[in-house]
Write an enzyme that holds these catalytic residues in place. Sequence first.
Site, PDB file in Angstrom:
ATOM      1  N   LYS A  77      42.060  38.593  42.254  1.00  0.00           N
ATOM      2  CA  LYS A  77      42.886  39.443  43.129  1.00  0.00           C
ATOM      3  C   LYS A  77      42.728  39.031  44.595  1.00  0.00           C
ATOM      4  O   LYS A  77      43.676  39.129  45.375  1.00  0.00           O
ATOM      5  CB  LYS A  77      42.535  40.919  42.924  1.00  0.00           C
ATOM      6  CG  LYS A  77      42.829  41.386  41.493  1.00  0.00           C
ATOM      7  CD  LYS A  77      42.465  42.839  41.267  1.00  0.00           C
ATOM      8  CE  LYS A  77      42.607  43.219  39.800  1.00  0.00           C
ATOM      9  NZ  LYS A  77      41.531  42.680  38.961  1.00  0.00           N
ATOM     10  N   CYS A  85      40.513  48.565  35.137  1.00  0.00           N
ATOM     11  CA  CYS A  85      41.264  48.089  33.971  1.00  0.00           C
ATOM     12  C   CYS A  85      40.907  48.977  32.776  1.00  0.00           C
ATOM     13  O   CYS A  85      40.659  48.497  31.675  1.00  0.00           O
ATOM     14  CB  CYS A  85      41.016  46.615  33.693  1.00  0.00           C
ATOM     15  SG  CYS A  85      39.282  46.187  33.479  1.00  0.00           S
ATOM     16  N   CYS A 142      34.701  44.502  45.403  1.00  0.00           N
ATOM     17  CA  CYS A 142      34.111  44.068  44.111  1.00  0.00           C
ATOM     18  C   CYS A 142      34.882  42.825  43.690  1.00  0.00           C
ATOM     19  O   CYS A 142      35.586  42.813  42.679  1.00  0.00           O
ATOM     20  CB  CYS A 142      34.248  45.157  43.048  1.00  0.00           C
ATOM     21  SG  CYS A 142      33.708  46.805  43.576  1.00  0.00           S
TER      22      CYS A 142
END
Length: 401
Positions: A238, A354, A232
């Site tokens: 990231k 998150c 994703c």
Amino acid sequence: MELIHRNLAIGIHDALQETFFEKNKYADKVIERLLKANRKWGSQDRAVVSEIFYNIIRWKKRLEYYMGEGVKPNNIYKLILAYLLWSKTNYKKFEEFDGIKIADIITKLKKGTVPTKAIEYSIPEWLAETLEKELGQNWEKEMQALNEQAPTVLRTNSLKTSTKELISDLSDENVVSYPIKNYPDAVQLEEKKNVFLTSAFKDGLFEVQDASSQKIGYFLDVQEGQRVVDACAGAGGKTLHLAALMKNKGQIIALDIFEWKLAELKRRAKRAGAHNIETRLISDNKVIKRLHEKADRLLIDAPCSGLGVLKRNPDSKWKIDQEFIDRIKAEQQQILQDYSKILKKGGKMVYATCSILPSENNEQVEEFLKNNPDFKMIKDEKVMPSQGYDGFYMALIERIA
């Protein structure tokens, strides 16, 4: 902090109206457009507008209590005034404030108390209930932290520079920053600055990435030369960290369902000098099937409620509801089931969100492991907002058969 220029008050009003009452308008993009449209505003003006705008969004429910009514398109100046009075901000009496009765607001402010916890922390009633149910008595401490302004943290691009050199380069451009203990690549700004104008940014020496988010790349334990799938990937914050940790060796396949996000990732990768990343759009199930049992490492940075990042996205608490959270939990489980097949035997994956809700985090992993005995948990970690940065959860899982 003072609001003494009428054009700034009008700008704040229009930005709030757009954020609260137009479909799919997000605060960060709204303020970005406002500041772009008013290039003549000095840095002080821009700081005033941003701070007041975000604080009003953050404290909307509390301000509505002081106003004695809910926010509507025609009472946003009253909302602004309630904020200025509550925060003791020095302001000029612009004509837009004419006719607003402030006596009631002042009476409520003098009381010094509010009737409910949801009003105190400025969150919807349903969310106060959900947080209390899932976090127990700690929920208030976390909500207090989530109502603070997020610090600006950068991630040093170790493909091009070191933390020490980055701090020095930024200092040459009048941006004061310092390293963060136990976060090898993180650099925190002394005060909010538009770092995107620096040559250090244009040269690809850093990305803006919260300290908690930087933990995930390390948690995945990537090695040079591996095949890594970021399932994703989004715009690739990231992904780029993984490329740096792998020193550009091996292969990273970045997947997403949105083409525009992958286009942005490519642009960022070019600037960062990360050339071991290949992007693939998930246009159908075949894209995933072709990758079955092909990856040494897999990152599932799952879609989630975003409750761990309310510091920087305060408007999201007004845009989501319990139904959305229930829907996203079903999606998370589906993604875990489908994407985990990408992993080779002996490979490891990280499931990350998150969010700070156990029902999106460890409970999802427990459910997955219960139904998939060929996987085992190695370790997990939850990072709470009260620790100073964003709230995150990460679990390292190995495929054993």
